[in-house]
Enzyme design. Structure first.
Site, short mmCIF file in Angstrom:
data_model
loop_
_atom_site.label_atom_id
_atom_site.label_comp_id
_atom_site.label_asym_id
_atom_site.label_seq_id
_atom_site.Cartn_x
_atom_site.Cartn_y
_atom_site.Cartn_z
N MET A 125 51.93 83.08 -23.97
CA MET A 125 53.11 82.58 -23.25
C MET A 125 52.68 81.44 -22.33
O MET A 125 53.34 81.14 -21.34
CB MET A 125 53.76 83.71 -22.46
CG MET A 125 54.31 84.81 -23.38
SD MET A 125 55.67 85.76 -22.69
CE MET A 125 54.87 86.51 -21.31
N GLY A 126 51.55 80.82 -22.64
CA GLY A 126 51.09 79.67 -21.85
C GLY A 126 50.42 80.08 -20.56
O GLY A 126 50.00 81.23 -20.40
N HIS A 170 42.52 83.66 -22.44
CA HIS A 170 43.06 83.02 -23.66
C HIS A 170 41.97 82.20 -24.35
O HIS A 170 41.86 82.23 -25.57
CB HIS A 170 44.22 82.08 -23.31
CG HIS A 170 45.40 82.76 -22.71
ND1 HIS A 170 45.78 82.58 -21.40
CD2 HIS A 170 46.31 83.62 -23.24
CE1 HIS A 170 46.86 83.28 -21.15
NE2 HIS A 170 47.21 83.93 -22.24
N LYS A 224 43.61 93.50 -22.02
CA LYS A 224 44.20 93.73 -20.69
C LYS A 224 45.58 94.38 -20.89
O LYS A 224 45.99 95.23 -20.13
CB LYS A 224 44.34 92.44 -19.89
CG LYS A 224 44.84 92.74 -18.47
CD LYS A 224 44.99 91.50 -17.64
CE LYS A 224 46.28 90.79 -17.90
NZ LYS A 224 47.48 91.52 -17.44
N GLN A 276 50.21 97.00 -25.25
CA GLN A 276 50.77 95.98 -26.15
C GLN A 276 49.96 95.93 -27.45
O GLN A 276 50.53 95.80 -28.54
CB GLN A 276 50.76 94.61 -25.46
CG GLN A 276 51.13 93.47 -26.39
CD GLN A 276 51.33 92.15 -25.68
OE1 GLN A 276 52.39 91.91 -25.15
NE2 GLN A 276 50.34 91.28 -25.70
N SER A 294 47.85 85.29 -16.35
CA SER A 294 48.65 84.11 -15.99
C SER A 294 49.32 84.33 -14.64
O SER A 294 49.54 83.40 -13.87
CB SER A 294 49.70 83.84 -17.06
OG SER A 294 49.06 83.68 -18.30
O1 PAF Z 1 50.71 88.86 -24.31
C1 PAF Z 1 51.52 87.92 -24.31
O2 PAF Z 1 51.27 86.83 -23.80
C2 PAF Z 1 52.89 88.11 -24.95
O3 PAF Z 1 53.34 89.40 -24.75
C3 PAF Z 1 52.92 87.74 -26.44
C4 PAF Z 1 52.02 88.64 -27.27
C5 PAF Z 1 52.49 86.30 -26.62
C6 PAF Z 1 54.35 87.88 -26.98
O4 PAF Z 1 55.24 87.08 -26.29
#
Ligand code: PAF
Length: 279
Positions: free
Chosen positions: A30-31, A37, A149, A153, A186
């Site tokens: 999500m930037g 990242h 982290k 998810q 982020s």
């Molecule tokens: O972890 C993230 O940044 C977001 O949940 C993802 C996997 C890009 C989905 O929007």
């Protein structure tokens, strides 16, 4: 690095023979990119012929409008980071490109949706599944990379990938921490230096639990002690759970194998999560 902003542009790429015959590493984000990242991109580059990253602040996974509004956006800096890392493609679609005229299949995430993040952020994982489903369907990667982290998810995405029979390998990568121990996120961009110091109570509590795993005869006692420890700091605890790494449900009181501790807490208005594998 080539930047693609529309589904049409992306489809042109994925229909190329060279793309179809290459191994594709995909890093969805999500930037507001940070070293966490960067480590995913680097790993993806070492394992694939083509690396594609996406930046899309997905509205359906935010359960509070102000959280979506305040989510950090650092587009130019992100592009420079990705170029420096040698990423091949960046997909940066608008909301309409992802959501207009698209019918998402339903998925029952079962217990995964009812505990921890699922419980405190209703609808969050449905939103994550929608966007990741759409991105997997469009990009057709060989491997997709996610940071641990967001432990829950990763479990949700593995479940979804299996459920929809995507032929994609999910690669779970270690959490990258600042020297202090604070997990890279982020959201850290919104923390002042003093708040960053306060937020260390999360990492310190995780370590307290890891160090004391064998010192208490039940998980409940350990959890109670850890919550007391956490409350010596200035953050507001949302949850602290010691759960089985696979089922994410509370483990048997006496079994101390295959555990992970997960914490969510607020530093003023900023919600932070972190976890540590215990055994
Ligand atoms: O972890 C993230 O940044 C977001 O949940 C993802 C996997 C890009 C989905 O929007």
């Amino acid at each position: 690095m080539k930047i693609l902003r529309t589904v049409e542009e992306l489809n042109k790429l994925t229909n190329l023979e060279n793309y179809k015959s290459s191994s594709i590493g995909f890093v969805p984000t999500m930037g507001a990119l940070h070293q966490g990242h960067s480590s995913l991109i680097t790993k993806s580059k070492s394992e694939n012929q083509i690396v594609i990253c996406s930046i899309f602040v997905n509205p359906t996974q935010f359960n509070k409008p102000e959280d979506l509004e305040n989510y950090p956006r650092t587009e130019e800096k992100d592009i420079t980071i990705l170029e420096d890392l040698g990423c091949d493609y960046l997909f940066m679609p608008s909301i309409d490109e992802i959501y207009d005229n698209y019918i998402f299949p339903e998925i029952d995430l079962k217990e995964l949706e009812l505990v921890m993040e699922g419980k405190f952020r209703p609808g969050h994982f449905k939103g994550v599944c929608q966007v990741v489903y759409r991105l997997f369907d469009l990009i057709k990667p060989t491997k997709a990379y996610f940071g641990l982290k967001d432990f829950q998810q990763v479990a949700v995405i593995k479940f979804m990938t299996k459920h929809f029979l995507f032929p994609i390998e999910i690669i779970a990568c270690q959490t990258i921490r600042e020297e202090s121990g604070l997990a890279m996120s982020s959201r850290n961009l919104r923390l002042s230096e003093a708040e960053k110091k306060d937020s260390l109570i999360i990492f310190n509590t995780l370590q307290f639990i890891k160090e004391n795993l064998e010192n208490f005869d039940s998980i409940k006692t350990l959890k109670d002690k850890a919550i007391n420890y956490f409350h010596k700091g200035n953050l507001t605890l949302e949850y602290l759970e010691i759960v089985d790494q696979n089922t994410l449900t509370q483990s048997n009181e006496k079994v101390k194998k295959n555990l992970v501790v997960c914490i969510a807490a607020y530093c003023n208005k900023i919600r932070l999560i972190d976890n540590m594998i215990l055994s």
